[in-house]
Design a protein around this motif. Structure first.
Motif, PDB file in Angstrom:
ATOM      1  N   PRO A   1      -3.425   9.342  10.548  1.00 35.91           N
ATOM      2  CA  PRO A   1      -3.059   8.798   9.236  1.00 35.91           C
ATOM      3  C   PRO A   1      -3.611   7.384   9.105  1.00 35.91           C
ATOM      4  CG  PRO A   1      -1.132   8.930  10.686  1.00 35.91           C
ATOM      5  CD  PRO A   1      -2.246   9.605  11.389  1.00 35.91           C
ATOM      6  N   ARG A   2      -4.109   7.038   7.937  1.00 36.78           N
ATOM      7  CA  ARG A   2      -4.855   5.788   7.814  1.00 36.78           C
ATOM      8  C   ARG A   2      -4.127   4.676   7.077  1.00 36.78           C
ATOM      9  NH1 ARG A   2     -10.923   8.207   7.937  1.00 36.78           N
ATOM     10  NH2 ARG A   2     -10.818   8.362  10.184  1.00 36.78           N
ATOM     11  N   ALA A   3      -3.832   4.895   5.824  1.00 35.67           N
ATOM     12  CA  ALA A   3      -3.316   3.777   5.031  1.00 35.67           C
ATOM     13  C   ALA A   3      -1.902   3.401   5.466  1.00 35.67           C
ATOM     14  CB  ALA A   3      -3.326   4.148   3.558  1.00 35.67           C
ATOM     15  N   VAL A   4      -1.632   2.111   5.475  1.00 38.83           N
ATOM     16  CA  VAL A   4      -0.283   1.613   5.748  1.00 38.83           C
ATOM     17  C   VAL A   4       0.439   1.562   4.408  1.00 38.83           C
ATOM     18  CG1 VAL A   4       1.046  -0.324   6.680  1.00 38.83           C
ATOM     19  CG2 VAL A   4      -1.247   0.142   7.543  1.00 38.83           C
ATOM     20  N   ALA A   5       1.651   2.088   4.357  1.00 35.45           N
ATOM     21  CA  ALA A   5       2.410   2.024   3.113  1.00 35.45           C
ATOM     22  C   ALA A   5       3.137   0.680   3.037  1.00 35.45           C
ATOM     23  CB  ALA A   5       3.404   3.168   3.060  1.00 35.45           C
ATOM     24  N   HIS A   6       2.961  -0.026   1.940  1.00 36.35           N
ATOM     25  CA  HIS A   6       3.652  -1.294   1.755  1.00 36.35           C
ATOM     26  C   HIS A   6       4.771  -1.115   0.737  1.00 36.35           C
ATOM     27  CE1 HIS A   6       0.739  -3.588   4.007  1.00 36.35           C
ATOM     28  NE2 HIS A   6      -0.242  -3.003   3.348  1.00 36.35           N
ATOM     29  N   PRO A   7       5.873  -1.881   0.897  1.00 34.12           N
ATOM     30  CA  PRO A   7       6.881  -1.869  -0.162  1.00 34.12           C
ATOM     31  C   PRO A   7       6.271  -2.442  -1.444  1.00 34.12           C
ATOM     32  CG  PRO A   7       7.404  -3.502   1.538  1.00 34.12           C
ATOM     33  CD  PRO A   7       6.208  -2.750   2.010  1.00 34.12           C
ATOM     34  N   LEU A   8       6.918  -2.222  -2.573  1.00 30.33           N
ATOM     35  CA  LEU A   8       6.346  -2.602  -3.867  1.00 30.33           C
ATOM     36  C   LEU A   8       6.194  -4.125  -4.011  1.00 30.33           C
ATOM     37  CD1 LEU A   8       5.243  -1.157  -6.269  1.00 30.33           C
ATOM     38  CD2 LEU A   8       7.504  -1.278  -7.346  1.00 30.33           C
ATOM     39  N   HIS A   9       7.256  -4.864  -3.782  1.00 29.86           N
ATOM     40  CA  HIS A   9       7.181  -6.331  -3.913  1.00 29.86           C
ATOM     41  C   HIS A   9       7.740  -6.997  -2.669  1.00 29.86           C
ATOM     42  CE1 HIS A   9       5.969  -5.979  -8.055  1.00 29.86           C
ATOM     43  NE2 HIS A   9       7.006  -5.198  -8.299  1.00 29.86           N
ATOM     44  N   PRO A  10       7.004  -6.951  -1.571  1.00 31.15           N
ATOM     45  CA  PRO A  10       7.543  -7.542  -0.341  1.00 31.15           C
ATOM     46  C   PRO A  10       7.656  -9.062  -0.469  1.00 31.15           C
ATOM     47  CG  PRO A  10       5.262  -6.892  -0.021  1.00 31.15           C
ATOM     48  CD  PRO A  10       5.637  -6.444  -1.392  1.00 31.15           C
ATOM     49  N   ALA A  11       8.591  -9.645   0.276  1.00 27.02           N
ATOM     50  CA  ALA A  11       8.770 -11.093   0.253  1.00 27.02           C
ATOM     51  C   ALA A  11       8.000 -11.745   1.401  1.00 27.02           C
ATOM     52  CB  ALA A  11      10.252 -11.435   0.354  1.00 27.02           C
ATOM     53  N   LEU A  12       7.981 -11.088   2.560  1.00 22.01           N
ATOM     54  CA  LEU A  12       7.345 -11.674   3.739  1.00 22.01           C
ATOM     55  C   LEU A  12       5.975 -11.054   3.971  1.00 22.01           C
ATOM     56  CD1 LEU A  12      10.394 -11.615   6.204  1.00 22.01           C
ATOM     57  CD2 LEU A  12       9.480 -13.596   4.960  1.00 22.01           C
ATOM     58  N   PRO A  13       5.037 -11.832   4.532  1.00 19.42           N
ATOM     59  CA  PRO A  13       3.737 -11.271   4.903  1.00 19.42           C
ATOM     60  C   PRO A  13       3.887 -10.112   5.896  1.00 19.42           C
ATOM     61  CG  PRO A  13       3.625 -13.655   4.902  1.00 19.42           C
ATOM     62  CD  PRO A  13       5.075 -13.289   4.726  1.00 19.42           C
ATOM     63  N   GLN A  14       2.958  -9.179   5.813  1.00 19.70           N
ATOM     64  CA  GLN A  14       3.062  -7.937   6.586  1.00 19.70           C
ATOM     65  C   GLN A  14       3.185  -8.137   8.101  1.00 19.70           C
ATOM     66  OE1 GLN A  14       0.767  -6.095   8.503  1.00 19.70           O
ATOM     67  NE2 GLN A  14       1.535  -3.987   8.332  1.00 19.70           N
ATOM     68  N   PRO A  15       2.420  -9.086   8.732  1.00 20.27           N
ATOM     69  CA  PRO A  15       2.580  -9.224  10.188  1.00 20.27           C
ATOM     70  C   PRO A  15       4.027  -9.529  10.576  1.00 20.27           C
ATOM     71  CG  PRO A  15       0.694 -10.498   9.402  1.00 20.27           C
ATOM     72  CD  PRO A  15       1.398  -9.995   8.188  1.00 20.27           C
ATOM     73  N   LEU A  16       4.695 -10.298   9.740  1.00 21.37           N
ATOM     74  CA  LEU A  16       6.079 -10.673  10.005  1.00 21.37           C
ATOM     75  C   LEU A  16       7.030  -9.498   9.730  1.00 21.37           C
ATOM     76  CD1 LEU A  16       7.444 -13.165  11.013  1.00 21.37           C
ATOM     77  CD2 LEU A  16       7.541 -14.050   8.684  1.00 21.37           C
ATOM     78  N   ARG A  17       6.784  -8.774   8.646  1.00 17.25           N
ATOM     79  CA  ARG A  17       7.624  -7.590   8.351  1.00 17.25           C
ATOM     80  C   ARG A  17       7.530  -6.590   9.490  1.00 17.25           C
ATOM     81  NH1 ARG A  17       4.890  -7.490   3.402  1.00 17.25           N
ATOM     82  NH2 ARG A  17       4.130  -5.383   3.743  1.00 17.25           N
ATOM     83  N   LEU A  18       6.301  -6.447  10.002  1.00 21.73           N
ATOM     84  CA  LEU A  18       6.074  -5.499  11.093  1.00 21.73           C
ATOM     85  C   LEU A  18       6.830  -5.925  12.353  1.00 21.73           C
ATOM     86  CD1 LEU A  18       4.129  -3.023  11.084  1.00 21.73           C
ATOM     87  CD2 LEU A  18       2.513  -4.443  12.343  1.00 21.73           C
TER      88      LEU A  18
END
Lengths: 160, 214
Positions: B79-96
């Motif tokens: 599977p390729r694409a990473v699913a992001h929430p619609l309006h995240p508050a924090l940058p992705q590395p931190l959410r991860l």
């Protein structure tokens, strides 16, 4: 061919004194498998093939040798900030960027280039480079700042 | 407008892959918020790529090629694409790294009215944590045994070195004794990476330090 050109370079990149041969082989293999797996992410507009392969190899090295993960930017992140001032016409082509980078690197004094080479190819953090070269930390920092400042100048960015 | 950026030596360590996981998390989070440093980071990657152009001795290795080909042909589609929430508050590395976004951070009380959330990483030297300092409140005066990186995510703080707003990056070493204050407008949320436990200056803070877990 890609493999013939990069395999010996990758082996040199991963090899460290005392490194286990089978681990080196693992990193080289993993890099090629990841190049194939991630080929859809490669954008020739953004980076040269060797730059992209370098990043894949670096990540495999971190994974296998340091047994660590490396947090990285996700370019599809909705939070990603884009430059409001960037004029697309002023953006340099990847080829032009490469020419300027090489010009900047070629113009560096040997001592500065040595620090960059140790950072990228000996897998040493700047504090470890200072120990390796038996230099004060401040000297290594200033060589790094001069080298990167020279690069910024080449790209017309030295505002400071 | 981001005014405080990571130092050249930190940017180099990150691009070369020698920076620890906790500090790399702070870098990746800053790079998500700062197009200027992202461009600088791409250029440093290109320096790494440039060294690949130099000729080296050695053979490609037919066995290596055979093994790679065997692995590739047995590989399943991933599977390729990473699913992001619609309006995240924090940058992705931190959410991860956190496993959640800002609204779901499991805050723990830290002292009288500050909060923290330690982020679990495999880094054995440095610790990453989110800090939340209530609007207008100080963080106790402290020094560090090692380096401390602080990245503002929400609100703002000031200390003797300046004013830091979202995206701003502070590097402090063991010589800096500072007392950051959250600005009065809103709570300040930061990502803080410390190499060693902070050392508080006042005896009272020093006595409670073991209980604060910082």
């Amino acid at each position: 061919m890609l493999f013939e050109f990069f395999a010996p370079r990758l082996r040199a990149f991963v090899s460290k004194p005392g490194a286990d041969r089978s681990v080196i082989e693992d990193v080289v293999q993993e890099t090629f498998v990841n190049i194939w797996r991630k080929a859809h992410l490669y954008d020739p507009e953004k980076a040269s093939a060797s730059t992209w392969i370098y990043t894949v190899a670096r990540n495999a090295r971190i994974d296998f040798l340091r047994k660590a993960v490396r947090p990285a930017v996700d370019l599809t992140d909705p939070v990603l900030a884009v430059d409001p001032i960037q004029n697309p016409q002023q953006q340099l082509s990847q080829a032009e960027e490469g020419v300027r980078l090489q010009r900047a690197l070629a113009s560096l004094p040997d001592k500065q280039r040595e620090v960059l080479k140790l950072a990228f190819f000996a897998d040493l953090a700047h504090a470890e480079i200072a120990k390796e070269l038996k230099l004060p930390l401040g000297t290594v920092k200033s060589r790094i700042r001069l080298a990167l400042g020279r690069m910024r100048m080449e790209f017309g960015e030295d505002e400071s | 407008m981001i005014r405080h950026h990571p130092s050249d030596e930190l940017m180099l360590d990150y691009a070369a892959g020698s920076l620890g996981e906790a500090s790399s998390l702070a870098l990746a989070t800053h790079l998500t918020l700062c197009p200027q440093c992202r461009a600088a980071n791409q250029r440093l990657d290109a320096v790494g790529g440039n060294f690949f152009a130099h000729p080296v001795e050695g053979t490609p290795g037919q066995e290596t090629l055979n093994s790679v080909m065997a692995r590739i042909s047995s590989e399943q589609a991933v599977p390729r694409a990473v699913a992001h929430p619609l309006h995240p508050a924090l940058p992705q590395p931190l959410r991860l790294a956190l496993g959640c976004d800002l609204d779901a951070v499991p805050w723990k009380r830290l002292g009288i009215d500050a909060y923290q959330c330690v982020i679990s990483t495999r880094d054995k030297i440095a610790t990453a944590r989110l800090l939340r300092i209530p609007a207008g409140r100080p963080v106790p005066v402290h020094t560090h045994c090692g380096n401390e990186l602080t990245l503002v995510l929400r609100g703002a703080f000031s200390d003797l070195t300046g004013n830091y707003t979202p995206g701003d990056f502070q590097e402090a070493d063991d010589r800096l004794v500072h007392q950051p204050h959250a600005e009065p407008a809103e709570d300040c949320v930061c990502l803080a990476v410390t190499e060693a436990p902070l050392q508080f200056k006042s005896w009272a803070a020093r006595i409670v330090q073991p209980f604060l877990g910082i």
